[in-house]
Design a protein around this motif. Structure first.
Motif, short mmCIF file in Angstrom:
data_model
loop_
_atom_site.label_atom_id
_atom_site.label_comp_id
_atom_site.label_asym_id
_atom_site.label_seq_id
_atom_site.Cartn_x
_atom_site.Cartn_y
_atom_site.Cartn_z
N ARG A 5 13.04 -9.00 1.87
CA ARG A 5 13.38 -9.81 3.04
C ARG A 5 14.81 -9.52 3.50
O ARG A 5 15.08 -9.47 4.71
CB ARG A 5 13.21 -11.30 2.73
CG ARG A 5 11.77 -11.74 2.59
CD ARG A 5 11.68 -13.26 2.74
NE ARG A 5 12.50 -13.95 1.77
CZ ARG A 5 12.08 -14.39 0.58
NH1 ARG A 5 10.81 -14.21 0.23
NH2 ARG A 5 12.88 -15.02 -0.25
N THR A 8 14.88 -6.04 5.28
CA THR A 8 14.18 -6.12 6.57
C THR A 8 15.00 -6.89 7.59
O THR A 8 15.10 -6.49 8.76
CB THR A 8 12.81 -6.79 6.38
OG1 THR A 8 12.03 -6.05 5.43
CG2 THR A 8 12.05 -6.83 7.69
N ARG A 9 15.60 -7.99 7.14
CA ARG A 9 16.42 -8.78 8.07
C ARG A 9 17.62 -7.99 8.56
O ARG A 9 17.96 -8.03 9.75
CB ARG A 9 16.88 -10.07 7.38
CG ARG A 9 17.64 -11.00 8.32
CD ARG A 9 18.07 -12.29 7.66
NE ARG A 9 19.15 -12.05 6.70
CZ ARG A 9 19.00 -12.15 5.38
NH1 ARG A 9 17.82 -12.48 4.85
NH2 ARG A 9 20.03 -11.93 4.57
N LEU A 12 16.38 -5.33 11.15
CA LEU A 12 15.92 -5.90 12.41
C LEU A 12 17.06 -6.54 13.20
O LEU A 12 17.10 -6.46 14.43
CB LEU A 12 14.81 -6.92 12.15
CG LEU A 12 13.49 -6.33 11.63
CD1 LEU A 12 12.47 -7.45 11.43
CD2 LEU A 12 12.94 -5.28 12.59
N VAL A 101 9.93 -0.19 1.85
CA VAL A 101 10.51 -1.38 2.46
C VAL A 101 10.79 -1.13 3.94
O VAL A 101 10.56 -2.00 4.79
CB VAL A 101 11.80 -1.79 1.72
CG1 VAL A 101 12.53 -2.90 2.47
CG2 VAL A 101 11.47 -2.24 0.30
N THR A 102 11.25 0.08 4.26
CA THR A 102 11.61 0.40 5.64
C THR A 102 10.38 0.50 6.53
O THR A 102 10.46 0.26 7.74
CB THR A 102 12.39 1.73 5.69
OG1 THR A 102 13.47 1.67 4.76
CG2 THR A 102 12.94 2.00 7.08
N PRO A 105 9.23 -2.97 8.84
CA PRO A 105 9.81 -3.13 10.18
C PRO A 105 9.47 -1.98 11.11
O PRO A 105 9.35 -2.19 12.32
CB PRO A 105 11.32 -3.20 9.90
CG PRO A 105 11.53 -2.65 8.55
CD PRO A 105 10.28 -2.95 7.79
#
Length: 359
Positions: A5, A8-9, A12, A101-102, A105
């Motif tokens: 999280r 990603t945050r 973004l 993980v990338t 998004p």
């Protein structure tokens, strides 16, 4: 999950900031152009908001891939600067896991870009062009501005001094009609009236400018005599009212129509639209290893080479689209070798990053 999280945050949020800045610059430039056209009387100021809204998907499909690419570079570059990546490596994070993980998004951005390129952009472009064409093809009281000479097609120029209080009647109207070089009539006409208003005949769809209490002069350049007509009411036919401008450009065609059209230009347009979502994932592969910087270098050390790489990617895509449309490149080959080239380059950069580790 917490680390997922967090990353990603960061990506973004950085992407949103970059996209906001790019959107502000591009939309500001477009707004200035439209505002200048509205000031010239090409269309009323009241439709500026609609025109900008129709252009929004077209801006988004180009801005989001670049913003996402720069978002990864800046977000992960800051993590390297703060030695947070070092802590993640100590906890077992690998380049492959960071790539997974990338990709989440990237999937969100790719869906947004796909919606714009495959559906919203052609629909918005069609509505935008139809609105402009409709406004430019008819004279409307709302288009005219007091104290200005404004052209409204067919060699006509109008000038009004003011509007009535309800905005439906024009005061002190002057209309100049230039001579048609293709006809035998060499007269240019200047019509002056105290008042004027517009009427539309419902049964025929024809529009007329009704002038009252004025004079009409017909003159021929190079001749000293002129015709003079005094009237109490004079009717000037403007044209037919149209509800929608029929446009058949491939830019406005739906994606399904392009898919079923064997024409090379249609296939080039289709492959351009379909390739933009794929471009997002390839840029994610390129951005992750490029974001790796030495804390002594700064987070912007690889930003300029990365931008050059993006420009090269986009330029090759546009060149391939032009080549397909021109017939010099088979549509069966299409733009996919360009995507494949940068996909291989991204894979090589990821492999090199895995060999060196994330230290």
């Amino acid at each position: 999950m917490i680390l997922f999280r967090y990353l990603t945050r960061e990506v973004l949020l950085t992407m949103s900031a970059v996209a906001g800045i790019l959107m502000l610059v591009i939309m500001g430039s477009r707004f200035i152009r439209y505002f200048a056209s509205a000031a010239e009387g090409d269309f009323p100021v009241t439709i500026l908001g609609s025109l900008m809204f129709y252009h929004l998907p077209g801006f988004m499909e180009l801005i989001l891939p670049l913003a996402f690419f720069l978002g990864i570079l800046l977000a992960y570059g800051q993590l390297y600067m703060n030695s947070e990546i070092t802590v993640m490596v100590a906890c077992g994070m690998s380049p492959t896991r960071l790539l997974r993980v990338t990709l989440l998004p990237a999937s969100i951005v790719a869906v947004m870009v796909g919606l714009c390129s495959l559906w919203l952009t052609p629909a918005g472009a069609l509505l935008n062009e139809a609105t402009i064409e409709e406004q430019q093809s008819r004279l409307d009281v709302s288009v005219l501005a007091p104290g200005r000479f404004q052209s409204f097609g067919s060699g006509r120029t109008a000038y009004i001094s003011d509007f009535s209080s309800d905005g439906t009647e024009m005061q002190e109207v002057l209309v100049h009609e230039q001579a048609d070089p293709d006809s035998d009539n060499t007269h240019s006409y200047v019509t002056r009236a105290r008042t004027g208003h517009q009427e539309t005949r419902v049964e025929t769809g024809s529009r007329f400018l009704i002038l009252e209490e004025g004079e009409r002069y017909g003159v021929t350049p190079g001749r000293r005599e002129a015709e003079r007509l005094t009237f109490e009411r004079y009717t000037l036919r403007l044209g037919l009212s149209r509800n929608r401008q029929e446009l058949d450009s491939l830019e406005f065609a739906t994606t399904a129509e392009l898919w079923n059209d064997p024409d090379p230009r249609a296939q080039a347009q289709f492959q351009w639209r379909a390739g933009l979502p794929l471009m997002v994932f390839i840029l994610a592969l390129l951005a992750q290893p490029l974001s790796r910087v030495n804390p002594r270098q700064g987070r912007f050390a690889k930003l300029l080479p990365a931008v050059f790489l993006y420009v090269a990617y986009l330029s090759l895509l546009l060149a391939a689209v032009d080549a397909i449309g021109g017939g010099s490149l088979p549509s069966a080959v299409g733009v996919w070798p360009v995507h494949g080239l940068f996909l291989v380059l991204g894979g090589l950069l990821i492999w090199r990053s895995q060999r060196k580790g994330m230290r």
